[in-house]
Motif scaffolding. Structure first.
Motif, PDB file in Angstrom:
ATOM      1  N   ASP A 676      -1.009   6.147  -7.900  1.00 49.60           N
ATOM      2  CA  ASP A 676      -0.356   6.435  -6.618  1.00 49.60           C
ATOM      3  C   ASP A 676      -0.203   7.942  -6.485  1.00 49.60           C
ATOM      4  O   ASP A 676       0.405   8.601  -7.313  1.00 49.60           O
ATOM      5  N   LEU A 678       1.491  10.021  -4.663  1.00 52.02           N
ATOM      6  CA  LEU A 678       2.792  10.699  -4.614  1.00 52.02           C
ATOM      7  C   LEU A 678       3.756  10.183  -5.660  1.00 52.02           C
ATOM      8  O   LEU A 678       4.851  10.691  -5.796  1.00 52.02           O
ATOM      9  N   PHE A 718      -6.099   4.831   0.221  1.00 47.23           N
ATOM     10  CA  PHE A 718      -6.510   5.934   1.078  1.00 47.23           C
ATOM     11  C   PHE A 718      -8.008   5.917   1.400  1.00 47.23           C
ATOM     12  O   PHE A 718      -8.521   6.787   2.072  1.00 47.23           O
ATOM     13  N   THR A 876      -0.694   9.460   3.883  1.00 48.09           N
ATOM     14  CA  THR A 876       0.448   9.484   2.962  1.00 48.09           C
ATOM     15  C   THR A 876       1.763   9.545   3.731  1.00 48.09           C
ATOM     16  O   THR A 876       2.739   8.864   3.384  1.00 48.09           O
ATOM     17  N   ASP A 879       2.541   6.263   4.825  1.00 52.04           N
ATOM     18  CA  ASP A 879       2.752   5.328   3.728  1.00 52.04           C
ATOM     19  C   ASP A 879       4.152   5.451   3.129  1.00 52.04           C
ATOM     20  O   ASP A 879       4.703   4.479   2.621  1.00 52.04           O
TER      21      ASP A 879
END
Length: 973
Positions: A676, A678, A718, A876, A879
């Motif tokens: 992931d 982030l 993504f 992002t 998300d």
């Protein structure tokens, strides 16, 4: 015992007040058998008499547990008085007879359904007080019914019972859903039920600080404020204490709450008044000072505090201790009330001393004449302690209010003329401080002081006089004779006087070398050869070597210019003061210590802090939506005190750390795999110490490696093309020029010399060429050489640790400073700190180990490859949940959007794109921390408006506050 007292008080209404004392008279032997027979009697009156005798015996400490089954049998009665007495007995003996106590359960359950609400409440209250595990499980059903009882008296009793049950078996309460029922009671129509529900939830929350039981929101606060007007005084205190834990969203809400709490200031109960003051003091922090209401509130706070000073001495003392805190935080509240702090002849000494302290705090140019007249009067009192404090207070006035210094010195000279021994001695001590504050101004009084040399018998006064003689030896013709008179009884003097005498004679020698050579040799011999005191010997040897090897250096050291002393030396440290303001009306405000200093264990000890001044609260659009959102700004926690560092740091190995292998430089395309994007370092941040932070993302890239590069491999989420209303947002690229240098905050003192035996450390953090550095200035303000330096960090949020030893290659001589740059890496052990960017440090040298804490700007952790691809940024941003978005105001900033972008890029905050809507520039930015956590930002800059708005999104939401602080620091410096 408290329960017995309450119950016995209630019983007085049922029985004869005159005859109950007979039950406490001593009785003959064999009474247990007689009581047993009476308890089993058929006559109700006889049975009641017998139970009263049992309770009386129990109260005076006799063991009547043998009668347990017989007393329990008396429970089956309609007589309320008898039932109360039996319940009282049960509460006392149930723990020692748990098996027998179960016999009473059926009666409790039955009583919980009695038509009489008093009996229902009595049953549930008693069951809550019986701390027996076997009984608690039977309590659940009756308690559930009583929490929803039609009678408010039963509901309010049941609310408190939940807190008692939670103390016995917390898991049971949570499993049975009582906490949710308790939260529902906050919306109850009866104010006393609301107050008890708040009290119970607060009690439970204290033992579970992170449980977030009291989820305070504007709707709940409104309900509490409505109940506040109608419940009893103790209910009001519970509600006010609960309100004090709430942080309003903006200044408007803060003002609204203050307006509704203000009427409590006129309450007759002093505890209610202090709780209201606590709420107002906290919420005032969020009100703009130019607001009319702010001034009105200041005026309203003074009269209730003044009224508290007309109570009994004990209450006065509590009020004065609280006022002392309030005056340190906001002196303007009491600035016109000086007269109420004037001492009365019949005040107890503890009240007198506290009033005196507050008088000095309120002293100003406007009232100094009045204050000095009072203090001079106090100096002629008979109470020695009070007179001493009054004389000291005159000196403090001179130091605080410069315009009054001459008048203060004149007053002190008048007091010296009284020839009262202890007055003269205190006066000399404070005059020494006045000389330090105002050099070359009042030295004309030295002759008067020297006249009183023979009357000085206290160490502090003698030491002060010796300091004056040594410091101004060139102005005193017979200085050598005066100091020689002290030298005659050198070994009988206290250490304080001996040290001062040694220094004074060395000063005298440096000023008049030809006349005092014998005197200095005599004192050096006494200090080094005839003394057992290591401090005195060490100082003697240092002076001896200085004088024999380098007299010029000796002159520079011993006769160095002294810094001026500060105005208020006894002020409480600001972070502690903020915490104590949050505890007004409690023991912490009387002790002037945080609860953690005197409450055993961790229970109930939570660091509190005043909220920061809120922004204007104007609405802010996110890139995704144009709905209005409030400013989310959690108050920062208090930095741990020096004491908190000792536990972890005392055990650290402080041998110089050896430089480990440098972290591998990642290739320009980072290997993210299916991770992931982030969330990379979040688990590590939260305390997973088994792996380096952020897995593969933790390394510091080499210069140019991956600078601004996008991740090569993307997470599956993504890989799909991003579509939606924002797709064209980034087609309007903004010109981002060449970045400026990275921002580094100015150095500040981390470890003052007075706390580290002469070692002063000031420093800052910087990121240079991709390497985090801790840049320090080490200054030796002691008299001895310092060597063998080493440094160690405690575990911290981002795993910061020294990348090599502390390079102090040459000994650090007295009065010498050295600049040191310590490279850091982020591969150390991790532990979440509060605040997140807190760093606890231990520094060792040949003298001792010293501890301090400092805070690093989180921008030091922004890596060079923190620039996201635009499409990834879009995906992002969408998300990350909206709950993780924080919005802040950056005030008084006058940069254009391009200048701001350049400045931020110097600190590795990269602008992905820029667009302009209705004259407002929007910068979309990304940054990445060393542990792989990504932070996304939208910065809004309106031409001509010095206030910027920033929205931050991050999977680790707790990082946002620190990132905002870095933005503010970079843009404003």
């Amino acid at each position: 015992m408290q329960e017995w007292a309450n119950q016995l008080c209630e019983n007085r209404q049922f029985g004869s007040k005159m005859t109950d004392s007979k039950y406490f008279t001593t009785t003959k032997k064999g009474e247990i058998f007689e009581l047993k027979a009476e308890l089993n009697s058929d006559k109700k009156e006889k049975k009641k008499e017998a139970v009263k005798k049992v309770i009386a015996s129990m109260t005076v400490g006799k063991d009547v547990s043998a009668l347990f089954p017989d007393v329990v049998n008396c429970m089956q009665t309609d007589n309320l008085e008898l039932k109360k007495l039996v319940y009282l007995y049960l509460m006392n003996y149930a723990k020692s007879q748990p098996d027998m106590a179960i016999m009473a359960v059926n009666t409790f359950v039955k009583d919980c359904e009695d038509p009489n609400p008093l009996i229902r409440a009595l049953a549930v209250r008693t069951m809550g007080c019986i701390r027996v595990d076997k009984i608690t499980e039977y309590l659940c059903e009756p308690l559930r019914k009583c929490l929803k009882d039609e009678d408010p008296y039963v509901r309010k009793t049941a609310a408190v019972c939940v807190a008692k049950l939670h103390d016995i078996n917390a898991q049971l309460v949570e499993d049975q859903g009582f906490l949710d029922t308790l939260k529902d009671l906050i919306s109850d129509s009866n104010p006393m039920v609301v107050a008890n529900a708040v009290a119970a939830l607060s009690e439970i929350a204290e033992s579970h600080p992170n449980s977030n039981l009291l989820d305070l929101n504007p709707q709940t606060i409104n309900k509490l404020l409505t109940a506040l007007n109608e419940c009893t005084e103790w209910g009001q205190i519970f509600i006010l204490d609960c309100l004090a834990n709430y942080t309003p969203r903006d200044d408007r809400e803060s003002q609204s709450i203050c307006e509704r709490v203000t009427p409590r200031l006129s309450h007759a109960n002093s505890a209610v008044v202090l709780s209201a003051v606590k709420v107002l003091m906290k919420f005032m922090e969020m009100l703009p000072k130019d607001l009319d209401y702010y001034g009105t509130l200041l005026k309203k706070l003074a009269p209730p505090l003044v009224t508290l000073l007309s109570a009994e001495p004990e209450l006065q003392y509590v009020a004065l201790r609280n006022i002392n805190l309030i005056v340190q935080r906001r002196p303007e509240i009491m600035k016109h009330e000086m007269k109420v702090f004037f001492v009365k002849y019949n005040d107890p000494i503890y009240v007198k001393l506290e009033k005196l302290d507050i008088m000095i705090r309120l002293a100003s140019q406007a009232n100094i004449a009045q204050v000095l007249a009072e203090l001079k009067e106090y100096a002629t009192e008979v109470d020695v302690d009070f007179v001493r404090k009054a004389v000291r207070a005159i000196g403090r006035c001179a130091i605080k209010v410069e315009q009054s210094a001459e008048r203060c010195v004149s007053t002190l000279l008048d007091l010296i003329q009284t020839k009262v021994n202890y007055v003269v001695q205190e006066a000399i001590v404070v005059i020494k401080d006045i000389f330090r504050k105002y050099p070359n101004k009042y030295e004309s009084v030295i002759a008067t002081l020297c006249e009183n040399l023979d009357s000085l018998d206290e160490p502090e006064a003698r030491a002060a006089m010796i300091w004056i003689v040594g410091e101004y030896a060139e102005r005193i013709d017979n200085a050598d004779e005066l100091l020689e008179s002290f030298l005659e009884g050198f070994h009988d003097e206290s250490t304080q006087v001996q040290l001062q005498l040694l220094t004074a004679i060395v000063k005298l020698f440096l000023k008049k070398p030809t006349e005092t050579q014998e005197l200095v040799q005599q004192v050096l011999s006494l200090a080094t050869q005839d003394s057992d005191n290591p401090d005195l010997r060490d100082r003697g040897y240092i002076y001896w070597r200085l004088l024999s090897t380098d007299p010029v250096a000796a002159k520079e050291v011993v006769l160095a210019e002294k810094p001026l002393i500060s105005e208020e030396t006894d002020l409480i440290e600001p972070t502690l003061l903020e915490e104590l303001i949050c505890h007004i009306g409690t023991l912490a405000s009387v002790y002037h210590k945080p609860p953690s200093a005197f409450v055993e264990g961790s229970r109930g000890v939570q660091h509190k802090r005043l909220p920061g001044s809120a922004g204007s609260g104007e609405s802010v659009d996110s890139p995704e939506t144009t709905s209005t959102a409030g400013v989310s700004d959690a108050p920062p926690a208090v930095i741990p005190s020096q004491g908190d560092l000792l536990g972890d740091l005392l055990n650290l190995d402080l041998t110089p750390t050896t430089a480990g292998p440098p972290p591998p430089a990642p290739s320009s395309g980072m290997q993210l795999g299916g991770m992931d994007l982030l969330g990379g370092g979040l688990d590590s941040l939260m305390g997973d110490e088994s792996e380096p932070l952020g897995g593969d993302l933790g390394g510091t890239p080499a210069i140019g490696a991956g600078f601004g590069a996008a991740p090569a491999a993307l997470p599956a989420s993504f890989s799909a093309p991003v579509s939606g209303g924002l797709d064209d947002l980034f087609d309007l690229g903004g010109g981002v020029g060449m970045p400026m240098g990275a921002y580094s905050p100015p150095k500040s003192v981390w470890l003052p010399a007075m706390k580290a035996k002469g070692l002063e450390i000031s420093g800052t953090f910087a990121r240079r060429a991709g390497v985090i550095q801790m840049e320090m200035t080490l200054t030796n303000k002691a008299m001895s050489v310092m060597t063998d330096f080493a440094i160690q960090f405690n575990r911290n949020s981002f795993g910061l640790s020294p990348a090599g030893p502390l390079q102090v290659l040459t000994p650090l001589s007295p009065n010498q400073s050295i600049e040191v740059a310590l490279p850091l890496n982020t591969s150390g052990p991790v532990m979440k700190m509060d605040p997140l960017n807190n760093l606890q440090v231990a520094v060792k040298n040949n003298i001792d180990v010293f501890y301090f804490s400092c805070q690093y700007p989180i921008s030091m952790l922004f890596v060079e490859d923190g620039k996201m691809e635009r499409q990834i940024f879009l995906a992002t941003w969408k998300d990350i949940p909206n709950d993780n978005e924080s919005q802040f105001q950056i005030k008084d900033c006058h940069l254009s959007s391009d200048a701001a972008s350049n400045k931020l890029q110097g600190s590795n905050i990269f602008t992905i794109a820029k667009r302009t809507v209705d004259g407002q520039d929007m910068l979309y930015q990304s940054m990445k921390l060393t542990n792989g956590i990504w932070v996304l930002a939208e910065l809004r800059i309106q031409a001509g408006n010095p206030n910027y708005t920033i929205s931050l999104k991050c999977r680790a939401a707790e990082v946002s506050q620190c990132v905002f602080q870095s933005y503010e620091a970079v843009l404003k410096n």
